[in-house]
Design a protein around this motif. Structure first.
Motif, PDB file in Angstrom:
ATOM      1  N   ALA A   1      -1.645   7.423   7.375  1.00 22.42           N
ATOM      2  CA  ALA A   1      -0.359   8.000   7.581  1.00 22.42           C
ATOM      3  C   ALA A   1       0.922   6.794   7.217  1.00 22.42           C
ATOM      4  O   ALA A   1       1.780   7.213   6.485  1.00 22.42           O
ATOM      5  CB  ALA A   1      -0.109   8.938   8.548  1.00 22.42           C
ATOM      6  N   LEU A   2       0.571   5.923   8.193  1.00 19.13           N
ATOM      7  CA  LEU A   2       1.503   4.808   8.175  1.00 19.13           C
ATOM      8  C   LEU A   2       1.655   3.996   6.828  1.00 19.13           C
ATOM      9  O   LEU A   2       2.670   3.918   6.306  1.00 19.13           O
ATOM     10  CB  LEU A   2       1.233   3.614   9.226  1.00 19.13           C
ATOM     11  N   GLU A   3       0.252   4.005   6.264  1.00 21.08           N
ATOM     12  CA  GLU A   3       0.547   3.079   4.965  1.00 21.08           C
ATOM     13  C   GLU A   3       1.095   4.041   3.851  1.00 21.08           C
ATOM     14  O   GLU A   3       1.819   3.440   2.978  1.00 21.08           O
ATOM     15  CB  GLU A   3      -1.034   2.748   4.665  1.00 21.08           C
ATOM     16  N   LEU A   4       0.906   5.256   3.950  1.00 18.43           N
ATOM     17  CA  LEU A   4       1.383   6.189   2.779  1.00 18.43           C
ATOM     18  C   LEU A   4       3.008   6.109   3.199  1.00 18.43           C
ATOM     19  O   LEU A   4       3.699   6.222   2.231  1.00 18.43           O
ATOM     20  CB  LEU A   4       0.923   7.596   3.062  1.00 18.43           C
ATOM     21  N   LYS A   5       3.493   6.158   4.333  1.00 20.68           N
ATOM     22  CA  LYS A   5       4.907   6.216   4.639  1.00 20.68           C
ATOM     23  C   LYS A   5       5.756   4.967   4.173  1.00 20.68           C
ATOM     24  O   LYS A   5       6.354   5.150   3.487  1.00 20.68           O
ATOM     25  CB  LYS A   5       5.110   6.391   5.958  1.00 20.68           C
ATOM     26  N   TYR A   6       4.884   3.872   4.423  1.00 18.67           N
ATOM     27  CA  TYR A   6       5.522   2.718   3.862  1.00 18.67           C
ATOM     28  C   TYR A   6       5.534   2.353   2.463  1.00 18.67           C
ATOM     29  O   TYR A   6       6.528   2.263   1.968  1.00 18.67           O
ATOM     30  CB  TYR A   6       4.624   1.585   4.429  1.00 18.67           C
ATOM     31  N   LEU A   7       4.642   3.063   1.815  1.00 20.96           N
ATOM     32  CA  LEU A   7       4.616   2.820   0.236  1.00 20.96           C
ATOM     33  C   LEU A   7       5.359   3.948  -0.450  1.00 20.96           C
ATOM     34  O   LEU A   7       6.071   3.835  -1.481  1.00 20.96           O
ATOM     35  CB  LEU A   7       3.204   3.078  -0.371  1.00 20.96           C
ATOM     36  N   LYS A   8       5.776   4.921   0.286  1.00 23.74           N
ATOM     37  CA  LYS A   8       6.604   5.861  -0.131  1.00 23.74           C
ATOM     38  C   LYS A   8       8.027   5.482   0.035  1.00 23.74           C
ATOM     39  O   LYS A   8       8.850   5.773  -0.966  1.00 23.74           O
ATOM     40  CB  LYS A   8       6.551   7.330   0.468  1.00 23.74           C
ATOM     41  N   GLN A   9       8.263   4.931   1.134  1.00 26.43           N
ATOM     42  CA  GLN A   9       9.780   4.455   1.484  1.00 26.43           C
ATOM     43  C   GLN A   9      10.203   3.287   0.544  1.00 26.43           C
ATOM     44  O   GLN A   9      11.237   3.270   0.025  1.00 26.43           O
ATOM     45  CB  GLN A   9       9.810   4.044   2.966  1.00 26.43           C
ATOM     46  N   LYS A  10       9.329   2.283   0.481  1.00 25.57           N
ATOM     47  CA  LYS A  10       9.575   1.193  -0.186  1.00 25.57           C
ATOM     48  C   LYS A  10       9.524   1.364  -1.638  1.00 25.57           C
ATOM     49  O   LYS A  10      10.348   0.754  -2.342  1.00 25.57           O
ATOM     50  CB  LYS A  10       8.606   0.118   0.176  1.00 25.57           C
ATOM     51  N   TYR A  11       8.559   2.006  -2.330  1.00 23.38           N
ATOM     52  CA  TYR A  11       8.323   2.064  -3.822  1.00 23.38           C
ATOM     53  C   TYR A  11       8.522   3.515  -4.324  1.00 23.38           C
ATOM     54  O   TYR A  11       8.198   3.843  -5.488  1.00 23.38           O
ATOM     55  CB  TYR A  11       7.002   1.585  -3.930  1.00 23.38           C
ATOM     56  N   ASP A  12       8.804   4.616  -3.582  1.00 22.12           N
ATOM     57  CA  ASP A  12       8.731   5.957  -3.805  1.00 22.12           C
ATOM     58  C   ASP A  12       7.395   6.253  -4.410  1.00 22.12           C
ATOM     59  O   ASP A  12       7.183   6.806  -5.530  1.00 22.12           O
ATOM     60  CB  ASP A  12       9.814   6.150  -4.750  1.00 22.12           C
ATOM     61  N   ALA A  13       6.333   5.592  -3.961  1.00 18.70           N
ATOM     62  CA  ALA A  13       4.930   5.830  -4.377  1.00 18.70           C
ATOM     63  C   ALA A  13       4.570   7.135  -4.485  1.00 18.70           C
ATOM     64  O   ALA A  13       4.754   7.807  -3.495  1.00 18.70           O
ATOM     65  CB  ALA A  13       3.926   4.929  -3.712  1.00 18.70           C
ATOM     66  N   LYS A  14       3.673   7.521  -5.396  1.00 16.85           N
ATOM     67  CA  LYS A  14       3.302   8.899  -5.186  1.00 16.85           C
ATOM     68  C   LYS A  14       1.557   8.727  -5.225  1.00 16.85           C
ATOM     69  O   LYS A  14       1.262   8.297  -6.392  1.00 16.85           O
ATOM     70  CB  LYS A  14       3.522   9.826  -6.791  1.00 16.85           C
ATOM     71  N   ILE A  15       1.221   9.035  -4.213  1.00 19.48           N
ATOM     72  CA  ILE A  15      -0.293   8.852  -3.942  1.00 19.48           C
ATOM     73  C   ILE A  15      -0.768  10.244  -3.595  1.00 19.48           C
ATOM     74  O   ILE A  15      -0.543  10.717  -2.271  1.00 19.48           O
ATOM     75  CB  ILE A  15      -0.600   7.908  -2.840  1.00 19.48           C
ATOM     76  N   HIS A  16      -1.866  10.596  -4.075  1.00 17.62           N
ATOM     77  CA  HIS A  16      -2.691  11.807  -3.783  1.00 17.62           C
ATOM     78  C   HIS A  16      -3.933  11.498  -3.203  1.00 17.62           C
ATOM     79  O   HIS A  16      -4.429  10.642  -3.390  1.00 17.62           O
ATOM     80  CB  HIS A  16      -2.893  12.591  -5.155  1.00 17.62           C
ATOM     81  N   ILE A  17      -4.096  12.176  -1.722  1.00 17.09           N
ATOM     82  CA  ILE A  17      -5.133  11.864  -0.993  1.00 17.09           C
ATOM     83  C   ILE A  17      -6.142  13.113  -1.350  1.00 17.09           C
ATOM     84  O   ILE A  17      -5.952  14.369  -1.338  1.00 17.09           O
ATOM     85  CB  ILE A  17      -4.972  11.777   0.503  1.00 17.09           C
ATOM     86  N   ILE A  18      -7.554  12.702  -1.871  1.00 11.23           N
ATOM     87  CA  ILE A  18      -8.459  13.626  -1.972  1.00 11.23           C
ATOM     88  C   ILE A  18      -9.534  13.421  -1.154  1.00 11.23           C
ATOM     89  O   ILE A  18     -10.364  12.489  -0.953  1.00 11.23           O
ATOM     90  CB  ILE A  18      -8.835  13.610  -3.606  1.00 11.23           C
ATOM     91  N   GLU A  19     -10.088  14.400  -0.514  1.00 10.12           N
ATOM     92  CA  GLU A  19     -11.410  14.232   0.492  1.00 10.12           C
ATOM     93  C   GLU A  19     -12.354  14.446  -0.241  1.00 10.12           C
ATOM     94  O   GLU A  19     -12.786  15.394  -0.900  1.00 10.12           O
ATOM     95  CB  GLU A  19     -11.235  15.478   1.536  1.00 10.12           C
TER      96      GLU A  19
END
Ligand code: ATP
Length: 197
Positions: free
Chosen positions: A139-157
């Motif tokens: 969650a921390l990594e996703l938050k960082y990437l979203k805030q810094k780069y507006d990254a769109k990352i889908h997590i698939i189990e």
């Protein structure tokens, strides 16, 4: 608009972990096609010849009508960066690109060349088995990437196939079986070419 999943990797050799997450993600993300892009031979890195790795991927993907292979990176005599590979694909294909990664790769993304531009070009799809990755760290990594780069990352189990090419190369070098870990056609090819001995 066509949705392409891009599966990049060294594939030295390709194994069922790569194929399983690609198929799983294709279905769950409703992708039209998965394009496997084996890396070329980086000038200073010792790896199996790109043409052999390419052939193994070609053999592995042939039994899935939704899988294909691209030679963009193996044709390049220099290091290929994903951002350039995607630009190249954009010039050839009309559609939306989704770049598939395993969870280990997620934590390296911020070191990739022109990652801010890459995040504008593609959405990432990350295969994860939650029990094996701390949800807090994720969650921390996703938050960082979203805030810094507006990254769109889908997590698939996905299920976890704890297979790595490194382990497979070790097993083959010791003449241990890799059946059920690598597609049979690829095992035959490895034997014929006497790879990883
Ligand atoms: P090596 O052991 O040589 O580092 P590898 O098995 O990790 O190789 P790569 O070709 O480097 O294979 O991986 C390509 C992509 O596949 C990466 O995004 C990686 O995270 C993902 N991947 C590799 N193995 C698995 C696996 N068993 N399950 C899910 N994803 C995987």
């Amino acid at each position: 608009m066509k949705k392409y999943g891009i599966m990049g990797g060294t594939f030295n050799p390709i194994h069922l972990g790569h194929l399983m997450i690609s198929e799983y993600i294709r279905v769950d993300m409703e992708l039209d096609e998965i394009i496997f892009v084996p890396t070329g031979n980086p000038p200073h890195k010792k790896t199996t010849d790109a043409s052999l790795r390419y052939e193994m991927v070609e053999l592995a993907v042939q039994e899935n009508e939704y899988f294909s292979i691209s030679d963009i990176e193996v044709k390049n005599s220099d290091i290929s960066y994903t951002v350039d590979t995607i630009s190249n694909l954009e010039g050839k294909l009309d559609g939306k690109f989704y770049f598939i990664i395993g969870s280990d790769t997620l934590f390296q993304l911020k070191t990739w060349k022109k990652i801010d531009l890459l995040f504008k070009k593609v959405e990432f799809i990350c295969a994860i088995r939650p029990e094996y990755v701390s949800t807090q760290i994720l969650a921390l990594e996703l938050k960082y990437l979203k805030q810094k780069y507006d990254a769109k990352i889908h997590i698939i189990e996905t299920p976890l196939y704890e297979i790595s090419s490194t382990d497979l190369r070790n097993r083959i070098s010791k003449d241990k079986s890799v059946k059920y870990l690598i597609p049979d056609v690829v095992i035959d090819f490895i034997k014929e070419k006497e790879l990883y001995k």
